[in-house]
Scaffold this active site. Structure first.
Site, PDB file in Angstrom:
ATOM      1  N   LYS A   1      38.615  46.828  50.718  1.00 13.91           N
ATOM      2  CA  LYS A   1      38.833  46.294  49.391  1.00 13.91           C
ATOM      3  C   LYS A   1      39.112  47.873  48.322  1.00 13.91           C
ATOM      4  O   LYS A   1      38.086  48.417  48.368  1.00 13.91           O
ATOM      5  CB  LYS A   1      37.646  45.581  48.712  1.00 13.91           C
ATOM      6  CG  LYS A   1      37.605  44.115  49.590  1.00 13.91           C
ATOM      7  CD  LYS A   1      36.304  43.400  48.913  1.00 13.91           C
ATOM      8  CE  LYS A   1      35.138  43.845  48.999  1.00 13.91           C
ATOM      9  NZ  LYS A   1      34.033  42.985  48.589  1.00 13.91           N
TER      10      LYS A   1
ATOM     11  N   THR B   1      34.816  41.315  35.651  1.00 11.44           N
ATOM     12  CA  THR B   1      35.207  41.122  37.027  1.00 11.44           C
ATOM     13  C   THR B   1      33.898  41.121  37.839  1.00 11.44           C
ATOM     14  O   THR B   1      33.818  41.149  39.023  1.00 11.44           O
ATOM     15  CB  THR B   1      35.863  42.579  37.465  1.00 11.44           C
ATOM     16  OG1 THR B   1      35.331  43.690  37.036  1.00 11.44           O
ATOM     17  CG2 THR B   1      37.316  42.731  36.840  1.00 11.44           C
TER      18      THR B   1
ATOM     19  N   GLY C   1      31.472  39.418  40.331  1.00  9.14           N
ATOM     20  CA  GLY C   1      31.548  38.522  41.169  1.00  9.14           C
ATOM     21  C   GLY C   1      32.777  38.616  41.940  1.00  9.14           C
ATOM     22  O   GLY C   1      32.753  37.832  43.097  1.00  9.14           O
ATOM     23  N   THR C   2      33.519  39.538  41.845  1.00 10.32           N
ATOM     24  CA  THR C   2      34.867  39.493  42.715  1.00 10.32           C
ATOM     25  C   THR C   2      34.510  39.522  44.126  1.00 10.32           C
ATOM     26  O   THR C   2      35.205  38.978  45.084  1.00 10.32           O
ATOM     27  CB  THR C   2      35.560  40.701  42.148  1.00 10.32           C
ATOM     28  OG1 THR C   2      35.026  42.012  42.142  1.00 10.32           O
ATOM     29  CG2 THR C   2      36.149  40.521  40.885  1.00 10.32           C
ATOM     30  N   GLY C   3      33.483  40.377  44.405  1.00 11.55           N
ATOM     31  CA  GLY C   3      33.364  40.648  46.093  1.00 11.55           C
ATOM     32  C   GLY C   3      32.895  39.262  46.583  1.00 11.55           C
ATOM     33  O   GLY C   3      33.244  39.070  47.732  1.00 11.55           O
ATOM     34  N   CYS C   4      31.781  38.623  46.074  1.00 11.92           N
ATOM     35  CA  CYS C   4      31.170  37.548  46.502  1.00 11.92           C
ATOM     36  C   CYS C   4      32.270  36.500  46.490  1.00 11.92           C
ATOM     37  O   CYS C   4      32.408  35.471  47.496  1.00 11.92           O
ATOM     38  CB  CYS C   4      30.076  36.883  45.587  1.00 11.92           C
ATOM     39  SG  CYS C   4      28.724  38.224  45.396  1.00 11.92           S
TER      40      CYS C   4
END
Length: 269
Positions: free
Chosen positions: A179, A210, A212-215
């Site tokens: 990412k 932003t 929580g984007t990875g989860c």
């Protein structure tokens, strides 16, 4: 007499709780609902967390994690699993053992630090992630900070993303998504299995909210796999969903607000 309702695809998240609701188990379950799947959870840790950061974290015992997992998998069954915060080597080892015996696609988000820079993985657990967890992953989704933790590679450009992908793939996952959201310019991610290469690009949005984007991305990929999509299709669709969620992210509290997991429902009105 009406026919029984069809059973939606079943997706399990194994992760920590975010009391502020933006990341962790809460973000995973919101994503799963938004994408038409039945979300289930195995809680690994409780955090005191808000828009400003993580104020405390308490790990659950391995026996509690194992019992939750067995309760869900043995009775309800799963069609994909997503992992998030696994704070210690003991938990990583426990979860990796459970995943290896399940036979469902696995998306590993190797969570190392929070959006605010708070450590969520003990340093001594990194070797267990490399040797136990990543080898059972269908897809691994590290960000650039997690790449540096796991491989020592500091990524500053797209060429560096290729080097990082090769290093992560050497640990055993079938696919990796590097990412690149921390790089300047457009939001670019690299999906590869070492042979195929897919560059996923989206405009960089002017929105600081932003959390929580990875989860959310990892959960969205798991939803696609549970629906039977191949990995490139699942990842492309997840990228589209997360881009919309970032665009709709909103202020909450005094710090970094969450992405909007329900953006599609709201824009459809």
């Amino acid at each position: 007499m009406s026919a029984p309702a069809p059973i939606p695809p079943r997706v399990l998240t194994v992760a920590g709780s975010d009391s502020g609701g933006g990341a962790g188990i809460q973000a995973d379950l919101k994503t799963m609902l938004a994408l038409g799947t039945h979300g289930m959870s195995v809680l690994t840790a409780v955090t005191a967390q808000n828009s400003l950061g993580v104020q405390g974290a308490w790990e659950l015992p391995a026996d509690a994690v194992r019992a939750q997992y067995r309760s869900v998998v043995d009775d309800i069954g799963v069609q994909a699993v997503k992992t998030g915060m696994l704070s210690s080597a003991g938990l990583v080892d426990t979860v990796a053992e459970l995943l290896a015996a399940t036979g469902a696609p696995v998306v590993v988000d190797p969570v190392g630090v929070s959006k605010h820079g708070d450590a969520l993985l003990a340093a001594e657990a990194l070797d267990s992630v490399r040797t136990k967890l990543l080898p059972v992953a269908t897809v691994a989704t590290p960000n650039l900070d997690e790449v540096a933790q796991l491989t020592g590679v500091t990524v500053t450009d797209e060429t560096g993303m290729r080097r990082a992908a090769a290093k992560i793939l050497a640990f055993g996952p079938r696919w990796v998504v590097i990412k690149g959201g921390h790089l300047p310019g457009e939001a670019v991610d690299l999906l590869t299995d070492g042979d195929e290469e897919h560059w996923l690009r989206a405009p960089r949005l002017d929105n600081r909210h932003t959390h929580g984007t990875g989860c959310t991305l990892a959960s969205a990929i798991a939803c696609g796999l549970a629906r039977g999509h191949d990995v490139p299709t699942a990842v492309r669709n997840a990228k589209e969903y997360v881009t919309g969620a970032i665009r709709a992210g909103f202020a909450l509290g005094g710090g970094i607000g969450p992405v909007d997991h329900g953006w599609r429902a709201r824009t459809a009105r």
